[in-house]
Design a protein around this motif. Structure first.
Motif, PDB file in Angstrom:
ATOM      1  N   ASN A   1     -59.880  -4.962  26.223  1.00 21.93           N
ATOM      2  CA  ASN A   1     -59.556  -5.429  27.582  1.00 21.93           C
ATOM      3  C   ASN A   1     -60.239  -4.559  28.644  1.00 21.93           C
ATOM      4  O   ASN A   1     -60.727  -5.074  29.646  1.00 21.93           O
ATOM      5  CB  ASN A   1     -58.047  -5.454  27.811  1.00 21.93           C
ATOM      6  CG  ASN A   1     -57.423  -6.735  27.282  1.00 21.93           C
ATOM      7  OD1 ASN A   1     -58.118  -7.606  26.751  1.00 21.93           O
ATOM      8  ND2 ASN A   1     -56.111  -6.852  27.411  1.00 21.93           N
TER       9      ASN A   1
ATOM     10  N   GLY B   1     -54.356 -11.156  23.526  1.00 24.34           N
ATOM     11  CA  GLY B   1     -54.435  -9.692  23.384  1.00 24.34           C
ATOM     12  C   GLY B   1     -53.158  -8.990  23.811  1.00 24.34           C
ATOM     13  O   GLY B   1     -52.507  -8.310  23.004  1.00 24.34           O
TER      14      GLY B   1
ATOM     15  N   GLU C   1     -56.807  -4.009  21.099  1.00 28.12           N
ATOM     16  CA  GLU C   1     -56.690  -5.012  22.175  1.00 28.12           C
ATOM     17  C   GLU C   1     -56.868  -4.361  23.549  1.00 28.12           C
ATOM     18  O   GLU C   1     -57.509  -4.920  24.432  1.00 28.12           O
ATOM     19  CB  GLU C   1     -55.337  -5.726  22.098  1.00 28.12           C
ATOM     20  CG  GLU C   1     -55.171  -6.636  20.874  1.00 28.12           C
ATOM     21  CD  GLU C   1     -56.158  -7.796  20.827  1.00 28.12           C
ATOM     22  OE1 GLU C   1     -56.819  -8.083  21.856  1.00 28.12           O
ATOM     23  OE2 GLU C   1     -56.297  -8.407  19.746  1.00 28.12           O
TER      24      GLU C   1
ATOM     25  N   HIS D   1     -62.500  -6.759  30.835  1.00 26.29           N
ATOM     26  CA  HIS D   1     -61.910  -7.175  32.108  1.00 26.29           C
ATOM     27  C   HIS D   1     -61.967  -6.118  33.200  1.00 26.29           C
ATOM     28  O   HIS D   1     -61.553  -6.391  34.320  1.00 26.29           O
ATOM     29  CB  HIS D   1     -60.438  -7.580  31.908  1.00 26.29           C
ATOM     30  CG  HIS D   1     -60.240  -8.648  30.880  1.00 26.29           C
ATOM     31  ND1 HIS D   1     -60.744  -9.934  31.027  1.00 26.29           N
ATOM     32  CD2 HIS D   1     -59.599  -8.637  29.691  1.00 26.29           C
ATOM     33  CE1 HIS D   1     -60.400 -10.647  29.968  1.00 26.29           C
ATOM     34  NE2 HIS D   1     -59.715  -9.884  29.134  1.00 26.29           N
TER      35      HIS D   1
HETATM   36 MG   LIG Z   1     -57.668  -9.181  25.555  1.00 24.36          MG
END
Ligand SMILES: [Mg+2]
Ligand SMILES: Nc1ncnc2c1ncn2[C@@H]1O[C@H](COP(=O)(O)OP(=O)(O)OP(=O)(O)O)[C@@H](O)[C@H]1O
Length: 305
Positions: free
Chosen positions: A214, A272, A210, A218
């Motif tokens: 990310n 997540g 996760e 992101h």
């Molecule tokens: Mg995530």
């Protein structure tokens, strides 16, 4: 065995074993018998060959007597070693029953001066022979088993601590979906090699996967640090921005800023970070807008309660 064994003075774990073990658990079953018409010399050869110190004398499965090393020595001394066994064997044989506990057998060895006892079953058939050595061997075996069980309790087969300290770093590029997942794969591999329990490996795999996804989705890119310490492991995700304005908000289940395209790739449920929290024993998120985010997941190397 020399002297008497005082059952009261034995450690309770030993007495328990001796009560639990039956004569049939300790006796030798590979039974070597002779007939009353065999000679003492033949009996002696058999003892030598089979490395035994006594032979039951039988007719069918009926026990007639027993001949021991002492009888053979006497026969040599007195010059009747080529005679048939019958007149020289011990005929008033004291025997044990196969269902008796070993404590009973020990009291027999104390009471009578014989080195071995024939063992019979309920149908009075000869089924084995028991020497004090047999008792000792079965006791040693049972004690070993008991100690092994104790050791397993203290140090389970899968160590709950890792003797090796391991440090790894994995670099994750922005939107590099081809490589996202590699860090968690490698972490899983290391933990497997270290014999870490499967449950913990699964939790570490979830947290690392996760967090690396990310970073890829992101952030502007960053790295994952993996540290296996003695009693815990740490997964650290560090990236170079854009940072998170309100870390408390993003850890709520369902919160996601993923765009349509990211969602079309199957990400963006906003689950997540909540899942990372769920599998972590300790979780920290620190972020500075414009600079970057650091997320830490700590997992203890202990079995779940
Ligand atoms: Mg995530
Ligand atoms: N490294 C990061 N940098 C900046 N923002 C992040 C970072 N990690 C997470 N976030 C923010 O936190 C939100 C929640 O993250 P989380 O992992 O819980 O969900 P998600 O990634 O959006 O969806 P999912 O993980 O379920 O696919 C993200 O949508 C994003 O806004």
């Amino acid at each position: 065995m020399q002297g008497k064994i005082s059952l009261e003075k034995l450690p309770s774990v030993v007495t328990e074993i001796l009560l639990r073990l039956k004569v049939k658990d300790a006796m030798s079953q590979a039974l070597h018998t002779a007939k009353k018409t065999n000679t003492l010399k033949e009996a002696q050869n058999m003892m030598k060959e089979k490395r035994i110190s006594g032979i039951p004398i039988v007719e069918g499965d009926r026990l007639l007597g027993i001949i021991s090393v002492d009888d053979i020595l006497n026969a040599f001394d007195k010059g009747y070693i080529d005679d048939p066994i019958e007149p020289y064997m011990t005929k008033t044989v004291v025997f044990l029953e196969d269902d008796m506990p070993l404590t009973f057998a020990i009291s027999y060895f104390d009471k009578y001066s014989f080195g071995r006892f024939p063992v019979i079953n309920k149908k009075k058939q000869l089924v084995g022979i028991l020497t004090s050595r047999d008792i000792l061997m079965s006791l040693v075996q049972a004690l070993n088993q008991e100690i092994k069980e104790l050791e397993d309790k203290i140090h389970p087969e899968h160590p709950l601590h890792s003797p090796n300290k391991i440090h790894r770093e994995f670099f994750i590029k922005k939107l590099d979906f081809e490589n996202a997942g590699k860090a968690s794969f490698e972490i899983k591999k290391i933990l497997k090699e270290e014999n870490i329990p499967q449950k913990i490996i699964r939790r570490a795999a979830i947290a690392s996967y996760e967090l690396e996804i990310n970073i890829a989705i992101h952030s502007e890119g960053g790295k994952m640090l993996f540290d296996l310490e003695g009693e815990y492991l740490v997964i650290t995700a560090q990236d170079n921005g854009p940072g998170i304005a309100d870390p408390d908000k993003v850890i709520k289940p369902g919160y996601s800023t993923a765009n349509e395209w990211i969602r079309s790739l199957g990400f963006g449920a906003g689950m997540g970070l909540p899942n990372v929290i769920k599998v972590s024993d300790d979780f920290k998120i620190e972020s500075e807008v414009g600079k970057g985010t650091t997320v830490k997941s700590i997992i203890l190397l202990k079995e779940d309660d």
